[in-house]
Design a protein around this motif. Structure first.
Motif, PDB file in Angstrom:
ATOM      1  N   LEU A  78     -11.283   6.920   3.385  1.00 37.34           N
ATOM      2  CA  LEU A  78     -11.750   7.413   2.092  1.00 37.34           C
ATOM      3  C   LEU A  78     -10.822   6.962   0.963  1.00 37.34           C
ATOM      4  CD1 LEU A  78     -13.775   9.374   0.595  1.00 37.34           C
ATOM      5  CD2 LEU A  78     -11.965  11.082   0.869  1.00 37.34           C
ATOM      6  N   LEU A  79      -9.524   7.176   1.130  1.00 33.13           N
ATOM      7  CA  LEU A  79      -8.559   6.773   0.101  1.00 33.13           C
ATOM      8  C   LEU A  79      -8.557   5.263  -0.103  1.00 33.13           C
ATOM      9  CD1 LEU A  79      -5.450   9.055   0.763  1.00 33.13           C
ATOM     10  CD2 LEU A  79      -7.065   9.176  -1.126  1.00 33.13           C
ATOM     11  N   TYR A  80      -8.636   4.543   0.994  1.00 34.28           N
ATOM     12  CA  TYR A  80      -8.619   3.078   0.879  1.00 34.28           C
ATOM     13  C   TYR A  80      -9.836   2.588   0.099  1.00 34.28           C
ATOM     14  CZ  TYR A  80      -8.573  -1.846   1.915  1.00 34.28           C
ATOM     15  OH  TYR A  80      -8.572  -3.211   1.777  1.00 34.28           O
ATOM     16  N   ARG A  81     -11.021   3.057   0.468  1.00 37.16           N
ATOM     17  CA  ARG A  81     -12.261   2.558  -0.153  1.00 37.16           C
ATOM     18  C   ARG A  81     -12.430   3.030  -1.591  1.00 37.16           C
ATOM     19  NH1 ARG A  81     -15.446   3.106   5.368  1.00 37.16           N
ATOM     20  NH2 ARG A  81     -14.978   1.002   6.108  1.00 37.16           N
ATOM     21  N   LYS A  82     -12.009   4.241  -1.903  1.00 36.89           N
ATOM     22  CA  LYS A  82     -12.198   4.789  -3.256  1.00 36.89           C
ATOM     23  C   LYS A  82     -11.135   4.327  -4.252  1.00 36.89           C
ATOM     24  CE  LYS A  82     -15.609   7.822  -2.749  1.00 36.89           C
ATOM     25  NZ  LYS A  82     -16.832   7.804  -3.483  1.00 36.89           N
ATOM     26  N   PHE A  83      -9.887   4.184  -3.782  1.00 37.63           N
ATOM     27  CA  PHE A  83      -8.791   3.927  -4.715  1.00 37.63           C
ATOM     28  C   PHE A  83      -8.049   2.615  -4.474  1.00 37.63           C
ATOM     29  CE2 PHE A  83      -9.242   8.557  -4.386  1.00 37.63           C
ATOM     30  CZ  PHE A  83      -9.577   8.855  -5.700  1.00 37.63           C
ATOM     31  N   VAL A  84      -7.589   2.401  -3.259  1.00 35.63           N
ATOM     32  CA  VAL A  84      -6.688   1.281  -2.990  1.00 35.63           C
ATOM     33  C   VAL A  84      -7.408  -0.063  -3.101  1.00 35.63           C
ATOM     34  CG1 VAL A  84      -5.172   0.229  -1.272  1.00 35.63           C
ATOM     35  CG2 VAL A  84      -5.162   2.702  -1.595  1.00 35.63           C
ATOM     36  N   HIS A  85      -8.527  -0.208  -2.421  1.00 36.17           N
ATOM     37  CA  HIS A  85      -9.232  -1.493  -2.438  1.00 36.17           C
ATOM     38  C   HIS A  85      -9.661  -1.900  -3.856  1.00 36.17           C
ATOM     39  CE1 HIS A  85     -11.417  -4.858  -0.719  1.00 36.17           C
ATOM     40  NE2 HIS A  85     -12.411  -4.554  -1.546  1.00 36.17           N
ATOM     41  N   PRO A  86     -10.293  -1.018  -4.634  1.00 38.31           N
ATOM     42  CA  PRO A  86     -10.662  -1.430  -5.999  1.00 38.31           C
ATOM     43  C   PRO A  86      -9.446  -1.796  -6.856  1.00 38.31           C
ATOM     44  CG  PRO A  86     -11.818   0.587  -5.414  1.00 38.31           C
ATOM     45  CD  PRO A  86     -10.834   0.313  -4.325  1.00 38.31           C
ATOM     46  N   THR A  87      -8.362  -1.036  -6.728  1.00 36.71           N
ATOM     47  CA  THR A  87      -7.157  -1.310  -7.518  1.00 36.71           C
ATOM     48  C   THR A  87      -6.536  -2.644  -7.116  1.00 36.71           C
ATOM     49  OG1 THR A  87      -6.730   1.057  -7.711  1.00 36.71           O
ATOM     50  CG2 THR A  87      -4.896  -0.419  -8.200  1.00 36.71           C
ATOM     51  N   LEU A  88      -6.372  -2.866  -5.813  1.00 37.71           N
ATOM     52  CA  LEU A  88      -5.786  -4.119  -5.347  1.00 37.71           C
ATOM     53  C   LEU A  88      -6.682  -5.310  -5.679  1.00 37.71           C
ATOM     54  CD1 LEU A  88      -4.250  -3.155  -1.882  1.00 37.71           C
ATOM     55  CD2 LEU A  88      -3.065  -3.560  -4.039  1.00 37.71           C
ATOM     56  N   SER A  89      -7.976  -5.142  -5.587  1.00 36.80           N
ATOM     57  CA  SER A  89      -8.903  -6.240  -5.913  1.00 36.80           C
ATOM     58  C   SER A  89      -8.800  -6.638  -7.379  1.00 36.80           C
ATOM     59  CB  SER A  89     -10.341  -5.837  -5.599  1.00 36.80           C
ATOM     60  OG  SER A  89     -10.514  -5.691  -4.215  1.00 36.80           O
ATOM     61  N   SER A  90      -8.679  -5.668  -8.244  1.00 41.61           N
ATOM     62  CA  SER A  90      -8.607  -5.983  -9.678  1.00 41.61           C
ATOM     63  C   SER A  90      -7.244  -6.545 -10.083  1.00 41.61           C
ATOM     64  CB  SER A  90      -8.931  -4.749 -10.517  1.00 41.61           C
ATOM     65  OG  SER A  90      -7.923  -3.772 -10.367  1.00 41.61           O
ATOM     66  N   LYS A  91      -6.211  -6.237  -9.360  1.00 38.16           N
ATOM     67  CA  LYS A  91      -4.849  -6.671  -9.707  1.00 38.16           C
ATOM     68  C   LYS A  91      -4.310  -7.736  -8.751  1.00 38.16           C
ATOM     69  CE  LYS A  91      -4.288  -3.386 -12.825  1.00 38.16           C
ATOM     70  NZ  LYS A  91      -4.318  -3.683 -14.215  1.00 38.16           N
ATOM     71  N   GLU A  92      -5.132  -8.266  -7.889  1.00 42.23           N
ATOM     72  CA  GLU A  92      -4.664  -9.174  -6.834  1.00 42.23           C
ATOM     73  C   GLU A  92      -3.960 -10.413  -7.387  1.00 42.23           C
ATOM     74  OE1 GLU A  92      -6.332 -11.132  -2.689  1.00 42.23           O
ATOM     75  OE2 GLU A  92      -7.699 -10.074  -4.016  1.00 42.23           O
ATOM     76  N   LYS A  93      -4.521 -11.035  -8.425  1.00 43.45           N
ATOM     77  CA  LYS A  93      -3.925 -12.258  -8.984  1.00 43.45           C
ATOM     78  C   LYS A  93      -2.533 -11.967  -9.544  1.00 43.45           C
ATOM     79  CE  LYS A  93      -4.529 -16.438 -11.305  1.00 43.45           C
ATOM     80  NZ  LYS A  93      -3.253 -16.964 -10.955  1.00 43.45           N
ATOM     81  N   GLU A  94      -2.393 -10.869 -10.296  1.00 46.13           N
ATOM     82  CA  GLU A  94      -1.092 -10.520 -10.869  1.00 46.13           C
ATOM     83  C   GLU A  94      -0.071 -10.205  -9.782  1.00 46.13           C
ATOM     84  OE1 GLU A  94      -3.921  -8.917 -11.878  1.00 46.13           O
ATOM     85  OE2 GLU A  94      -4.196  -9.559 -13.943  1.00 46.13           O
ATOM     86  N   ILE A  95      -0.523  -9.500  -8.751  1.00 45.80           N
ATOM     87  CA  ILE A  95       0.383  -9.155  -7.646  1.00 45.80           C
ATOM     88  C   ILE A  95       0.834 -10.414  -6.925  1.00 45.80           C
ATOM     89  CG2 ILE A  95       0.540  -7.980  -5.415  1.00 45.80           C
ATOM     90  CD1 ILE A  95      -1.429  -5.878  -6.570  1.00 45.80           C
ATOM     91  N   ASP A  96      -0.105 -11.340  -6.671  1.00 42.61           N
ATOM     92  CA  ASP A  96       0.258 -12.596  -6.006  1.00 42.61           C
ATOM     93  C   ASP A  96       1.249 -13.401  -6.838  1.00 42.61           C
ATOM     94  OD1 ASP A  96      -1.301 -12.070  -3.795  1.00 42.61           O
ATOM     95  OD2 ASP A  96      -3.015 -13.267  -4.486  1.00 42.61           O
ATOM     96  N   ASP A  97       1.034 -13.467  -8.161  1.00 39.41           N
ATOM     97  CA  ASP A  97       1.964 -14.188  -9.040  1.00 39.41           C
ATOM     98  C   ASP A  97       3.351 -13.556  -9.014  1.00 39.41           C
ATOM     99  OD1 ASP A  97      -0.047 -15.961  -9.741  1.00 39.41           O
ATOM    100  OD2 ASP A  97      -0.517 -14.959 -11.648  1.00 39.41           O
ATOM    101  N   CYS A  98       3.401 -12.231  -9.056  1.00 39.66           N
ATOM    102  CA  CYS A  98       4.699 -11.530  -8.994  1.00 39.66           C
ATOM    103  C   CYS A  98       5.405 -11.796  -7.666  1.00 39.66           C
ATOM    104  CB  CYS A  98       4.512 -10.042  -9.195  1.00 39.66           C
ATOM    105  SG  CYS A  98       4.149  -9.574 -10.894  1.00 39.66           S
TER     106      CYS A  98
END
Length: 189
Positions: A78-98
């Protein structure tokens, strides 16, 4: 202790079973759990400092881990699908660059400190060798002075001083050569 068993060992064993059985559904379930558990452990590092005084804080943490694991509540999913996955998907490029920048900086820092460490080690080795060299030459000088004084005291010796041998810390006096002992104690052959 119970967090260790229920939060780490139990999921680790069932993760092993999921990998062994190659059941994709179970594998995904346990991967979601480990992602949430990693985030929980990271957050816990800070919350322990500020909220440890809160009544039933540790009991609430154990209940949270049980909620994450429960097949009925499916908390980690539940936590992964509601919060973590959407957040990581939207910030993935910035996280990879960092992460790439951090990796490059850490490599540069590793090379820099590695070179520095080698310089320090080389300097220490040279200093130890030079100190050891001085100690070694001083030790040899004291041996030769003792050897000379013992030979000067024994004027009947026919062996030259350079033959005197010393091993370790014991002094070994030279034995007279065979011809010298034959000349003093026995008749010629």
């Amino acid at each position: 202790f119970s967090r260790l068993i229920f939060g780490t060992l139990y999921p680790a064993y069932y993760s092993y079973k999921a990998v062994k059985s190659k059941d994709i559904k179970e594998y995904v379930k346990w991967m979601m759990y480990w992602i949430i558990f990693a985030l929980f452990t990271t957050a816990e590092t800070f919350t322990d400092i500020f909220l440890c005084w809160f009544p039933f804080y540790y009991e609430l943490k154990i209940a949270f881990v049980a909620w994450l694991l429960s097949p009925y509540t499916k908390g980690s999913s539940l936590l992964y699908r509601k919060f973590v996955h959407p957040t990581l998907s939207s910030k993935e490029k910035e996280i990879d660059d960092c992460l790439i920048q951090a990796k490059d900086r850490s490599y540069d820092a590793l090379v820099h400190f590695g070179k520095r460490g080698l310089n320090v080690a080389a300097t220490a080795a040279v200093m130890a060798a030079s100190k050891g060299q001085g100690a070694l030459s001083e030790r040899l000088r004291s041996f030769s002075m003792q050897d000379l004084s013992s030979i000067r005291g024994d004027s009947s010796s026919t062996v030259p001083p350079s033959v005197t041998v010393r091993t370790g810390s014991k002094q070994s006096h030279p034995k007279p050569s065979r011809s010298a002992s034959e000349g003093t104690g026995s008749s010629g052959k």
